[in-house]
Scaffold this active site. Sequence first.
Site, PDB file in Angstrom:
ATOM      1  NE  ARG A   1      -2.428   1.185   3.559  1.00  0.00           N
ATOM      2  CZ  ARG A   1      -3.101   1.033   4.696  1.00  0.00           C
ATOM      3  NH1 ARG A   1      -4.403   0.743   4.658  1.00  0.00           N
ATOM      4  NH2 ARG A   1      -2.507   1.142   5.853  1.00  0.00           N
TER       5      ARG A   1
ATOM      6  NE  ARG B   1       4.529  27.577   1.614  1.00  0.00           N
ATOM      7  CZ  ARG B   1       3.560  28.089   0.861  1.00  0.00           C
ATOM      8  NH1 ARG B   1       3.848  28.974  -0.059  1.00  0.00           N
ATOM      9  NH2 ARG B   1       2.299  27.709   1.043  1.00  0.00           N
TER      10      ARG B   1
ATOM     11  CG  LEU C   1      -6.459   3.709   3.910  1.00  0.00           C
ATOM     12  CD1 LEU C   1      -5.586   4.476   2.906  1.00  0.00           C
ATOM     13  CD2 LEU C   1      -5.825   3.780   5.288  1.00  0.00           C
TER      14      LEU C   1
ATOM     15  CD  GLU D   1     -11.876   5.941   5.427  1.00  0.00           C
ATOM     16  OE1 GLU D   1     -11.168   4.956   5.662  1.00  0.00           O
ATOM     17  OE2 GLU D   1     -11.452   6.964   4.878  1.00  0.00           O
TER      18      GLU D   1
END
Length: 281
Positions: A52, A100, A201, A176
Amino acid sequence: MSRTVYVNGNFVPEEEATVSVFDRGFLFADAVYEVTSVVEGRLLDFEAHITRLKRSLSEMDMPMPMSAEELLASHRELVEKNDLEEGWVYIQVTRGEADRDFIYPQNLKQTVVMFTQANKVAYARKGIRVQSSTDIRWARRDIKTVQLVAASLGKTAAKRQGLDDTWLIKDGTVTEGSSSNTYIVTADGKIVTRHLSNSILSGITRAAVLRLANEQKLTIEERPFTIAEAQCASEAFMTSATSFVTPVLEIDGVELNNGNAGPVSSRLNEIYIEEGKKSAI
Ligand code: PLP
């Protein structure tokens, strides 16, 4: 006692571990992570977690920072150096350090951090009470990124109400928990859990528990469900690598199974731990 943590190839005391303020993980949450449970000093479902991790990195346009073998060796070394018997190993991989800019440069040197946390809570868990809240997370919840502030706000709000967690609602159905997959058991014994998509997920514990439930000849329905349906269910539970199978005893003030852990979740937790101990590496 200070932990030994891993930063970019070095094992160092946690007080000495540093990451740049220009790290994109810090500035943009441009990073993914995994959490692998440790039982009896060994790693649970390690291969699935690394598979994963690889997928999350790929979806974020990042390579694997090292091979699966090297990741296993560092996980094991960290467990050993910290004398970890029960708990988990956390790994975070960021895109690396750069000026950045919303446009990220290619081929940055990725930052890799790993640390352990001791935790015996999972075995002791009797069950939790949850409240629902709106799922305000981004649309790619299938990628395990470190953008966890929405989940953190929801769980903290639940804690302030004297509860343990929140179940997140999108378009009227449960996606979830703040850091778990969610399930109900219907009156006729079916396990219902949301189907895989970008909305949730793909939990490693979810996959293992559904496989075990299948072996137990339990019927599984992968589809969305509402809070109202959950409140009328025989049982509800959640799964995650750090909490295994945890019964949910109350949802938005409505008790399930008279506030007791139900037989299906209790049995699945037992089998999951039993099987996990056998296959841990
Ligand atoms: N869903 C979310 C949003 C999570 O953060 C987690 C775990 O952190 C899970 C589900 C459960 O996944 P796993 O079983 O792989 O820990």
